[in-house]
Design a protein around this motif. Sequence first.
Motif, short mmCIF file in Angstrom:
data_model
loop_
_atom_site.label_atom_id
_atom_site.label_comp_id
_atom_site.label_asym_id
_atom_site.label_seq_id
_atom_site.Cartn_x
_atom_site.Cartn_y
_atom_site.Cartn_z
N LEU A 1 -27.99 2.62 30.76
CA LEU A 1 -28.56 3.77 31.44
C LEU A 1 -29.21 4.64 30.37
O LEU A 1 -28.57 5.01 29.39
CB LEU A 1 -27.49 4.59 32.17
N ASN A 2 -30.51 4.90 30.54
CA ASN A 2 -31.20 5.80 29.62
C ASN A 2 -32.01 6.79 30.43
O ASN A 2 -32.38 6.52 31.58
CB ASN A 2 -32.08 5.03 28.63
N VAL A 3 -32.28 7.94 29.82
CA VAL A 3 -33.04 8.99 30.51
C VAL A 3 -33.85 9.77 29.49
O VAL A 3 -33.40 9.97 28.36
CB VAL A 3 -32.11 9.92 31.32
N SER A 4 -35.05 10.17 29.90
CA SER A 4 -35.91 11.01 29.08
C SER A 4 -36.25 12.26 29.89
O SER A 4 -36.43 12.19 31.11
CB SER A 4 -37.20 10.29 28.72
N PHE A 5 -36.36 13.39 29.19
CA PHE A 5 -36.70 14.66 29.83
C PHE A 5 -38.05 15.13 29.32
O PHE A 5 -38.35 15.03 28.13
CB PHE A 5 -35.62 15.71 29.55
N LEU A 6 -38.85 15.67 30.24
CA LEU A 6 -40.19 16.16 29.91
C LEU A 6 -40.36 17.58 30.41
O LEU A 6 -39.84 17.93 31.47
CB LEU A 6 -41.24 15.26 30.57
N ASP A 7 -41.12 18.38 29.64
CA ASP A 7 -41.42 19.74 30.10
C ASP A 7 -42.59 19.68 31.08
O ASP A 7 -43.16 18.61 31.31
CB ASP A 7 -41.67 20.68 28.92
N LEU B 1 -37.74 15.56 39.69
CA LEU B 1 -38.67 16.64 39.40
C LEU B 1 -38.02 17.96 39.78
O LEU B 1 -37.61 18.15 40.93
CB LEU B 1 -39.98 16.47 40.18
N GLY B 2 -37.93 18.87 38.82
CA GLY B 2 -37.33 20.18 39.06
C GLY B 2 -38.32 21.14 39.69
O GLY B 2 -39.54 20.91 39.65
N ASN B 3 -37.82 22.21 40.24
CA ASN B 3 -38.68 23.22 40.88
C ASN B 3 -39.65 23.86 39.91
O ASN B 3 -40.73 24.30 40.29
CB ASN B 3 -37.81 24.31 41.53
N GLY B 4 -39.30 23.92 38.62
CA GLY B 4 -40.15 24.54 37.61
C GLY B 4 -41.08 23.56 36.91
O GLY B 4 -41.77 23.95 35.97
N GLY B 5 -41.09 22.30 37.34
CA GLY B 5 -42.00 21.31 36.76
C GLY B 5 -41.42 20.45 35.66
O GLY B 5 -42.08 19.53 35.17
N TYR B 6 -40.18 20.70 35.24
CA TYR B 6 -39.53 19.81 34.28
C TYR B 6 -39.16 18.52 35.02
O TYR B 6 -38.96 18.53 36.23
CB TYR B 6 -38.27 20.46 33.70
N SER B 7 -39.06 17.42 34.29
CA SER B 7 -38.76 16.15 34.96
C SER B 7 -37.84 15.28 34.13
O SER B 7 -37.68 15.47 32.92
CB SER B 7 -40.06 15.40 35.27
N ALA B 8 -37.24 14.33 34.80
CA ALA B 8 -36.39 13.33 34.17
C ALA B 8 -36.83 11.98 34.68
O ALA B 8 -37.12 11.81 35.87
CB ALA B 8 -34.92 13.57 34.52
N THR B 9 -36.91 11.02 33.79
CA THR B 9 -37.23 9.65 34.17
C THR B 9 -36.32 8.73 33.39
O THR B 9 -36.06 8.96 32.20
CB THR B 9 -38.72 9.33 33.93
N GLY B 10 -35.79 7.73 34.06
CA GLY B 10 -34.86 6.84 33.38
C GLY B 10 -34.70 5.51 34.07
O GLY B 10 -35.40 5.21 35.05
N SER B 11 -33.77 4.73 33.56
CA SER B 11 -33.49 3.43 34.15
C SER B 11 -32.02 3.08 33.93
O SER B 11 -31.36 3.63 33.05
CB SER B 11 -34.38 2.35 33.52
N LEU C 1 -42.30 15.41 25.58
CA LEU C 1 -40.96 14.84 25.56
C LEU C 1 -39.96 15.83 24.94
O LEU C 1 -40.16 16.31 23.83
CB LEU C 1 -40.96 13.54 24.76
N LEU C 2 -38.89 16.12 25.67
CA LEU C 2 -37.83 17.00 25.18
C LEU C 2 -36.72 16.20 24.51
O LEU C 2 -36.06 16.69 23.60
CB LEU C 2 -37.24 17.82 26.33
N GLY C 3 -36.52 14.99 24.98
CA GLY C 3 -35.48 14.15 24.41
C GLY C 3 -35.25 12.90 25.23
O GLY C 3 -35.53 12.87 26.43
N THR C 4 -34.76 11.85 24.58
CA THR C 4 -34.41 10.59 25.23
C THR C 4 -32.98 10.26 24.84
O THR C 4 -32.60 10.39 23.68
CB THR C 4 -35.36 9.46 24.77
N TYR C 5 -32.20 9.85 25.83
CA TYR C 5 -30.78 9.59 25.61
C TYR C 5 -30.38 8.24 26.21
O TYR C 5 -30.74 7.93 27.33
CB TYR C 5 -29.94 10.68 26.27
#
Length: 196
Positions: A76-82, A40-50, A87-91
């Motif tokens: 390894l995958n990761v998704s980013f959220l605003d 969790l970033g200071n501005g509220g953006y987040s990353a979740t993955g496995s 959802l901003l993107g999944t990689y």
Amino acid sequence: MKKIFAKIASITATSAVLSVAIAAGSNNSAQAIDFNFNWLGNGGYSATGSFSYDEATAPTIISESGSGATNFLKSLNVSFLDPSKNLLGTYNTVAGGVSQSSFFAFNFDTSTKKLFGPLDVAGGTGVIGEYFFQGTVGDSLQLRQDVDQQGTSTLVDQNSGSIQVSKVPEPASMLGLVALAMLGAGSTLKKKQASC
């Protein structure tokens, strides 16, 4: 009353046999172990993955970098959220034991179950506008967006390097919990029927 105990004993025995069978079956194949991570970033953006690796062959320290075949990491995958959870993107940075990014960096201590050191996951596949997550665990981790695939990127969010890792429960463990819950529910139902 004897019938209730007989049924409980039967359910318990069946659950135990099933749990042992599943555990034995998984011992014959690769010992894949899965972990989730959250940032969790200071501005509220987040990353979740496995991510996952073979527990039977992995060393205490897993260090991976660059593109191509990985040494131990299977996926390894990761998704980013605003901040609004859009959802901003999944990689899929690593799929089938192969890294897709030349910028990839990953370090994990299998004994402490913690990420450490340099971390660079997500983008890096040559698409302008893709997101990536990089920095040093415990120091500074940043969510960035590529501008030109020439090394220019914009900072989206960051934190002080904090990232959480948790082990995904194994199927046999989950089955045991389900069996225990069924046993409790069955016992409660029998008590209610007996009191009616």
